[in-house]
Design an enzyme around this catalytic site. Structure first.
Site, PDB file in Angstrom:
ATOM      1  N   ASN A 249      -1.763  -4.721  -3.322  1.00 20.82           N
ATOM      2  CA  ASN A 249      -3.113  -4.952  -2.798  1.00 20.82           C
ATOM      3  C   ASN A 249      -4.078  -3.855  -3.227  1.00 20.82           C
ATOM      4  OD1 ASN A 249      -1.923  -2.974  -1.162  1.00 20.82           O
ATOM      5  ND2 ASN A 249      -3.229  -3.477   0.585  1.00 20.82           N
TER       6      ASN A 249
ATOM      7  N   ASP B 187       3.933  -5.603  -2.185  1.00 22.34           N
ATOM      8  CA  ASP B 187       3.725  -4.178  -1.913  1.00 22.34           C
ATOM      9  C   ASP B 187       2.310  -3.971  -1.392  1.00 22.34           C
ATOM     10  OD1 ASP B 187       4.212  -1.455  -1.794  1.00 22.34           O
ATOM     11  OD2 ASP B 187       3.651  -1.108  -3.879  1.00 22.34           O
ATOM     12  N   PHE B 188       2.086  -4.411  -0.158  1.00 21.06           N
ATOM     13  CA  PHE B 188       0.787  -4.247   0.494  1.00 21.06           C
ATOM     14  C   PHE B 188       0.849  -2.995   1.353  1.00 21.06           C
ATOM     15  CE2 PHE B 188      -1.773  -8.355   0.316  1.00 21.06           C
ATOM     16  CZ  PHE B 188      -1.184  -8.772  -0.866  1.00 21.06           C
ATOM     17  N   GLU B 189       0.005  -2.014   1.009  1.00 24.76           N
ATOM     18  CA  GLU B 189      -0.025  -0.740   1.722  1.00 24.76           C
ATOM     19  C   GLU B 189      -1.465  -0.360   2.038  1.00 24.76           C
ATOM     20  OE1 GLU B 189       2.585   2.362   0.086  1.00 24.76           O
ATOM     21  OE2 GLU B 189       3.262   0.900  -1.401  1.00 24.76           O
ATOM     22  N   ASN B 190      -1.606   0.618   2.941  1.00 24.90           N
ATOM     23  CA  ASN B 190      -2.922   1.127   3.345  1.00 24.90           C
ATOM     24  C   ASN B 190      -3.822  -0.007   3.828  1.00 24.90           C
ATOM     25  OD1 ASN B 190      -4.762   3.239   3.765  1.00 24.90           O
ATOM     26  ND2 ASN B 190      -5.780   2.853   1.806  1.00 24.90           N
TER      27      ASN B 190
END
Length: 457
Positions: A207, A246-249
């Site tokens: 993202n 890989d969705f982060e923050n």
């Protein structure tokens, strides 16, 4: 309405059209309505006219500006999607890699070498290949994920395969926005080689770690539906193992929206025999956008696996030196996660890197050190590694021009200790960040084969 969901997605492939070094051998096609079509064997693969792929009654084919597309409506989806596939020019004609695309297209074949005859038939209903269940008690079936950011894993090397398990490569193809726009990077040659070597491929989609853009996406059902439809169609056509998200923050207020998106994505993927995995951090109440953004328990209802990013215990911005991934830190945090997620749905991600911290404590800066570069560091500094029993890692401390440097080494002994946490907590498998950082022999040494390089101090 047909969507041009993957026209540019695959435009960056290295093979457009593919050119092979071997001379093609003409073969006879046998099957309903196939006697008038040509076919060839070349480099161990069979090539047929694109229309042959329609005989499985799953796909249609179409051309647009000298590009070849298949039209497909995956199970569980209502819209017909258009996915570009590569072709190869042979004797003035355009042919597709039938060996690669036959099964996704609903076809099976038998080749009789003496007769040079390729018999093609539709896969019978109910004869769908049964997927082997991954059993963590059987080391040969445990999922092993190697993140391969740049499609650079050498298929002939056999390095990763020296570790017992079900080997899954995860190249980074771009963000959900790239999937929307058709700008993901791809490589058909990579996919084909992986398949030929018995390796699965599970692309990573991220993202961009941007809070505001992700929040906007999580509130737009139309965009989500488009991304989900695209992912499913591309996954079916190219026979992907599934996807790694890989969705982060993310804003913790969007936690439930992310779970809802993953739930919607999981349904068509599962219906089309693909896996869905989500990367998660360890639980940290003091880190809202990097940890509290996940409802790990709710995600486990939709994801086949949640992959623990078992690193950055001491972050890049830390003013004090510390381990990137100590045994004690993981040993403390894994039980917190297994209280939220069934252990058989957790994969432990381990680092092939560490960080060199420099300066006075409280004012330190850091830089990344790949595991493969640690030996040269040892030779250059002549520093003596010192074993830290709690972290189960060696530390290296030295001074250059009066400046203090300290690093917690990541090598086979440290990684082997962390691998033992799998059996301790009955976790599903392992993941490694990332290919290109490791030493060539680390996989076999993690399982106790070979000699250790670093002598305990």
């Amino acid at each position: 309405m047909i969507k041009k969901v993957a026209a540019a997605l695959l435009a960056m492939m290295a093979l457009w059209p593919a050119v092979s070094a071997a001379s093609p051998v003409t073969v006879k096609l046998k099957g309903d309505g196939l006697k008038d079509f040509s076919a060839y064997e070349m480099d161990g693969s069979f090539y047929t006219a694109p229309v042959v792929l329609t005989k499985g009654n799953r796909w249609k084919v179409t051309w647009d500006s000298d590009k070849l597309y298949v039209l497909v409506t995956p199970k569980g989806m209502t819209s017909e999607e258009r996915v570009e596939i590569p072709y190869t020019e042979i004797n003035g004609g355009k042919y597709v890699d039938f060996s690669y695309f036959s099964e996704p297209a609903g076809l099976t074949y038998i080749y009789k070498d003496k007769k040079k005859e390729l018999s093609v038939q539709k896969i019978k209903s109910g004869k769908v290949r049964k997927e082997k269940k991954e059993n963590t008690m059987d080391l040969s079936r445990r999922p092993l994920v190697l993140w391969d950011v740049n499609f650079s894993y050498p298929m002939e090397s056999g390095g990763f395969e020296n570790l017992s398990g079900n080997h899954i490569l995860s190249p980074s193809i771009g963000s959900y926005e790239d999937m929307e726009k058709g700008t993901c990077k791809w490589n058909f040659s990579y996919l084909k080689q992986a398949k030929d070597h018995g390796l699965s491929v599970m692309p990573l989609i991220h993202n961009d770690f941007e809070v505001k853009k992700t929040a906007s996406f999580m509130r737009d059902q139309k965009r989500q539906d488009h991304v989900i439809s695209t992912m499913t169609a591309v996954g079916e056509v190219y026979g992907l193992y599934g996807y790694n998200m890989d969705f982060e923050n993310m804003d913790p207020k969007d936690r439930d929206l992310y779970t809802s998106f993953m739930g919607k994505l999981s349904r068509p993927l599962h219906e089309n025999s693909m896996k869905l995995t989500a990367d998660i951090t360890v639980y940290n109440a003091g880190s809202p956008t990097w940890s509290l953004c996940y409802d790990r328990e709710a995600l486990s209802a939709y994801c086949d696996y949640e992959i623990i990013m078992g690193y950055d215990e001491t972050p890049r911005t830390s003013k004090y030196a510390g381990s990137v991934s100590s045994y004690s830190w993981l040993d403390k945090n894994i039980p917190i996660l297994t209280a939220m997620v069934p252990p058989e749905k957790l994969i432990l991600g381990l680092p092939f890197y560490t960080r060199i911290y420099s300066g006075n404590p409280g004012y330190m800066t850091s830089k990344t050190l790949a595991m493969k570069d640690e030996d040269s560091l040892l030779r250059r500094t002549h520093a003596k590694p010192v074993w830290q029993p709690d972290a189960r890692q060696y530390t290296l401390t030295w001074r250059e021009r009066g400046i203090l440097h300290r690093v917690y080494l990541e090598e086979e002994k440290s990684l082997s200790a962390k691998v033992q946490l799998l059996s301790r907590y009955n976790l599903a498998g392992l993941a490694f960040w990332r290919h290109g950082f490791e030493t060539s022999d680390v996989y076999e040494k993690m399982e106790g084969k070979g000699e250790k390089k670093v002598a305990e101090g």
